[in-house]
Scaffold this motif. Structure first.
Motif, PDB file in Angstrom:
ATOM      1  N   GLU A 143     -11.127   8.323   4.369  1.00 53.46           N
ATOM      2  CA  GLU A 143     -11.889   7.220   3.199  1.00 53.46           C
ATOM      3  C   GLU A 143     -11.564   6.015   4.234  1.00 53.46           C
ATOM      4  O   GLU A 143     -12.936   4.954   4.748  1.00 53.46           O
ATOM      5  CB  GLU A 143     -11.409   6.982   1.867  1.00 53.46           C
ATOM      6  N   LEU A 144     -10.828   5.501   4.199  1.00 52.38           N
ATOM      7  CA  LEU A 144     -10.374   4.472   5.503  1.00 52.38           C
ATOM      8  C   LEU A 144     -11.343   4.429   6.582  1.00 52.38           C
ATOM      9  O   LEU A 144     -11.965   2.869   6.837  1.00 52.38           O
ATOM     10  CB  LEU A 144      -9.043   3.907   5.941  1.00 52.38           C
TER      11      LEU A 144
ATOM     12  N   CYS B 165       0.810  -1.506  -0.122  1.00 56.43           N
ATOM     13  CA  CYS B 165      -0.014  -0.054   0.262  1.00 56.43           C
ATOM     14  C   CYS B 165       0.814   1.361   0.552  1.00 56.43           C
ATOM     15  O   CYS B 165       2.155   1.686   0.918  1.00 56.43           O
ATOM     16  CB  CYS B 165      -0.960   0.288   1.127  1.00 56.43           C
TER      17      CYS B 165
ATOM     18  N   SER C 190      -0.220   4.107   0.236  1.00 58.85           N
ATOM     19  CA  SER C 190      -1.112   5.402   0.653  1.00 58.85           C
ATOM     20  C   SER C 190      -1.750   5.501   1.909  1.00 58.85           C
ATOM     21  O   SER C 190      -2.100   6.272   2.203  1.00 58.85           O
ATOM     22  CB  SER C 190      -2.767   5.871  -0.470  1.00 58.85           C
ATOM     23  N   LEU C 191      -0.960   4.446   2.825  1.00 54.27           N
ATOM     24  CA  LEU C 191      -1.212   4.470   4.441  1.00 54.27           C
ATOM     25  C   LEU C 191      -0.412   3.735   4.575  1.00 54.27           C
ATOM     26  O   LEU C 191       1.193   2.612   3.647  1.00 54.27           O
ATOM     27  CB  LEU C 191      -2.558   2.973   4.454  1.00 54.27           C
TER      28      LEU C 191
ATOM     29  N   ARG D 242      -9.889  -3.536   6.776  1.00 49.16           N
ATOM     30  CA  ARG D 242      -9.810  -2.594   5.315  1.00 49.16           C
ATOM     31  C   ARG D 242      -8.655  -2.559   5.863  1.00 49.16           C
ATOM     32  O   ARG D 242      -8.118  -2.205   4.664  1.00 49.16           O
ATOM     33  CB  ARG D 242     -10.528  -1.891   6.293  1.00 49.16           C
ATOM     34  N   LEU D 243      -7.973  -2.482   6.661  1.00 55.84           N
ATOM     35  CA  LEU D 243      -6.746  -1.971   6.237  1.00 55.84           C
ATOM     36  C   LEU D 243      -5.789  -2.973   5.578  1.00 55.84           C
ATOM     37  O   LEU D 243      -5.142  -2.729   4.939  1.00 55.84           O
ATOM     38  CB  LEU D 243      -5.148  -1.730   7.859  1.00 55.84           C
TER      39      LEU D 243
ATOM     40  N   GLN E  94      -7.052  -5.145   3.920  1.00 56.57           N
ATOM     41  CA  GLN E  94      -7.608  -5.454   2.084  1.00 56.57           C
ATOM     42  C   GLN E  94      -7.112  -4.162   1.192  1.00 56.57           C
ATOM     43  O   GLN E  94      -7.040  -3.993   0.441  1.00 56.57           O
ATOM     44  CB  GLN E  94      -9.188  -4.099   2.370  1.00 56.57           C
ATOM     45  N   ARG E  95      -6.481  -2.806   2.046  1.00 60.96           N
ATOM     46  CA  ARG E  95      -5.617  -2.098   1.220  1.00 60.96           C
ATOM     47  C   ARG E  95      -4.238  -2.041   1.092  1.00 60.96           C
ATOM     48  O   ARG E  95      -3.804  -1.596   0.600  1.00 60.96           O
ATOM     49  CB  ARG E  95      -5.896  -0.616   1.644  1.00 60.96           C
ATOM     50  N   GLY E  96      -3.878  -3.493   1.549  1.00 63.09           N
ATOM     51  CA  GLY E  96      -1.998  -3.766   0.663  1.00 63.09           C
ATOM     52  C   GLY E  96      -1.190  -3.358   1.999  1.00 63.09           C
ATOM     53  O   GLY E  96      -0.100  -3.547   2.067  1.00 63.09           O
TER      54      GLY E  96
ATOM     55  N   SER F 169      -6.701   9.476   1.842  1.00 60.87           N
ATOM     56  CA  SER F 169      -6.550   7.126   2.374  1.00 60.87           C
ATOM     57  C   SER F 169      -7.156   7.426   3.542  1.00 60.87           C
ATOM     58  O   SER F 169      -7.776   6.055   3.811  1.00 60.87           O
ATOM     59  CB  SER F 169      -5.629   7.183   2.116  1.00 60.87           C
TER      60      SER F 169
END
Length: 486
Positions: free
Chosen positions: A294-295, A194, A196-197, A327-328, A330-332, A291
């Protein structure tokens, strides 16, 4: 002696950097190239503002094909009582009130009680759960629903019997503060998928933070880009993330690019990995302005999912953190650490009665929901979920204003799900009073080695040279527990 060693190390590092900076060819250039290679700098990818991604968190190849690509560690800070949750012992109940045989306690140390403390049975009711037949207490009814998804390790052992050092030991592989945490080692070895996080995120719940604080999720002597990033409770998890009034994203992007160019000039001159961390931090902060909100906006989750976790959008809780953890990954995001306090049931304000009831209610449904949700989304196979504390609790009682249990390092229970661990496996045994492991002991270093193995990393090869020595998460110990792997 330590101060002298530290001063010498700083002087050596300063001299080396100056030498590399001042020597434009030959060994200086080779040294800089080595630094760049060691810290995986200069690898291509997408940057915050549309250029090239140039930071230490770009994805790296594992040592061998991995079974999992993310870890969620549900850390029950304070140490749950395995005897009241997972280990019914009829013999212990029968002997309750009697002194423990001296053969068990000879040569042993405890945090508070003495070796002649009396045995303490449990009044909790247990039932066999799932086809695996795991004994689960009435305090954890939702755990019974996922019993066949979990690998139950009932023979855990550790070395350290006080909270702060013991938490440090589980999280960093050493009871000494200042070593890199497991999440830091994983992002150092594998980077993050990820951009963006952060690659390593920390979420906390309960009445206070865990003893040991930021040392439990720090980067130690690794570049600081690998430390865990704590998200705060509430709608704004990252302080000062929103742009100042009157500043739009275009202007901010231009500022980030200008600062990056200046930092890159200094990086090229010195090869200091902390400058690469600084560049990555500016770019990450820029990307997180979109990001992170939205998270954390759980209103986009459907009611069925929110009810599964038992959460209300905008209301901080352990359940909210479990949903954020899903959710984290999920975003990589590579590693998510959840700390939940306070399981320190000595007696008095915290005991084995109502306080234990309450904390079990806080975590039971969300833990089971996380496993169910990951499986529903096809993420459980690639995500390792770990549940447990820093040690267990004694078969002997500890009497304060009320009765509790003391710290116990010789036998306790943890569970692991997903990521190639065998579901529904009951691994290890303890004796009739739950004092010692009698079958298949699993040391903390063994569990660490096994988690790294499932992530595609050889724990003996994932090292970092510091002060003349190659350090690793498992120190000089640890064996992969192949019996628990599918």
């Amino acid at each position: 002696m330590q101060d002298h060693d530290t001063d010498s190390a700083l002087t050596l590092a300063r001299t080396r950097r100056h030498f590399f900076r001042d020597c434009g060819v030959g060994v200086g250039a080779m040294g800089l190239a080595s630094l760049l290679a060691r810290d995986a700098l200069g690898e291509p990818g997408a940057s915050a503002t549309g250029g090239t991604r140039n930071d230490p968190l770009v994805p790296k190849k594992p040592h061998f094909p991995a079974k999992a690509k993310a870890v969620i560690f549900l850390f029950m800070a304070g140490a749950p009582s395995q005897l009241d949750l997972f280990e019914p012992k009829p013999k212990l109940n029968e002997l309750s009130g009697q002194k423990v045989p001296e053969s068990f306690t000879m040569g042993k140390r405890f945090a508070f009680i003495k070796g002649d403390a009396k045995l303490l049975g449990t009044g909790r009711k247990f039932a066999r759960a799932g086809q695996c037949g795991m004994d689960v207490s009435e305090l954890l009814p939702h755990h019974r629903e996922v019993a066949d998804e979990l690998c139950w390790i009932r023979s855990m052992k550790t070395d350290v019997f006080n909270h702060g050092p013991a938490k440090c030991f589980v999280n960093t592989g050493s009871p000494q503060f200042g070593r890199p945490s497991m999440g830091a080692w994983l992002t150092y070895g594998l980077g993050s998928e990820c951009d963006s996080l952060p690659g390593f995120v920390v979420l906390q719940s309960g009445p206070r933070g865990p003893r040991g604080g930021a040392s439990l999720y720090g980067s130690g002597f690794l570049p600081s880009v690998h430390q865990g990033v704590p998200f705060l409770k509430g709608a704004n998890p990252i302080l000062d993330l929103a742009p100042p009034p009157g500043t739009d994203l275009k202007k901010q992007g231009e500022f980030v690019d200008a600062v990056k160019d200046l930092n890159k000039l200094r990086l090229d001159a010195t090869g200091d990995p902390e400058i690469a961390t600084r560049i990555a931090a500016y770019e990450m902060a820029y990307r997180m302005q979109s990001s992170a909100p939205e998270l954390t906006d759980l209103s986009k989750e459907d009611k069925k999912t929110l009810d599964l976790y038992g959460v209300t959008p905008g209301k901080p809780s352990f359940g909210t953190n479990c949903l954020l953890a899903r959710r984290l990954v999920q975003r990589g995001v590579r590693f998510v650490q959840l700390y939940h306090t306070d399981w320190d049931m000595h007696g008095g304000g915290l005991d084995l009665g109502k306080p234990l009831d309450n904390i079990c209610k806080e975590i039971d449904q969300p833990c089971a929901a996380l496993v169910k949700d990951l499986k529903r989304l096809g993420l459980l196979d690639s995500t390792i979920v770990v549940w447990g504390g820093e040690f267990g609790r004694t078969p002997m009682g500890e009497t304060r204003e009320t009765v509790g249990r003391d710290h116990h390092i010789d036998a306790y229970t943890m569970w692991v799900a997903g990521g190639g661990f065998k579901p529904g496996l009951l691994y290890g045994q303890t004796d009739d009073i739950g004092y010692n492991v009698t079958e298949n002991p699993v040391h903390v270093h063994d569990l660490q080695a096994t988690i790294l193995h499932q992530m595609g990393l050889n724990h003996e090869k994932l090292t970092y040279r510091f002060q003349g020595r190659d350090y690793r998460l498992t120190d000089v110990h640890g064996t992969v527990v192949k019996d628990v792997l599918a």
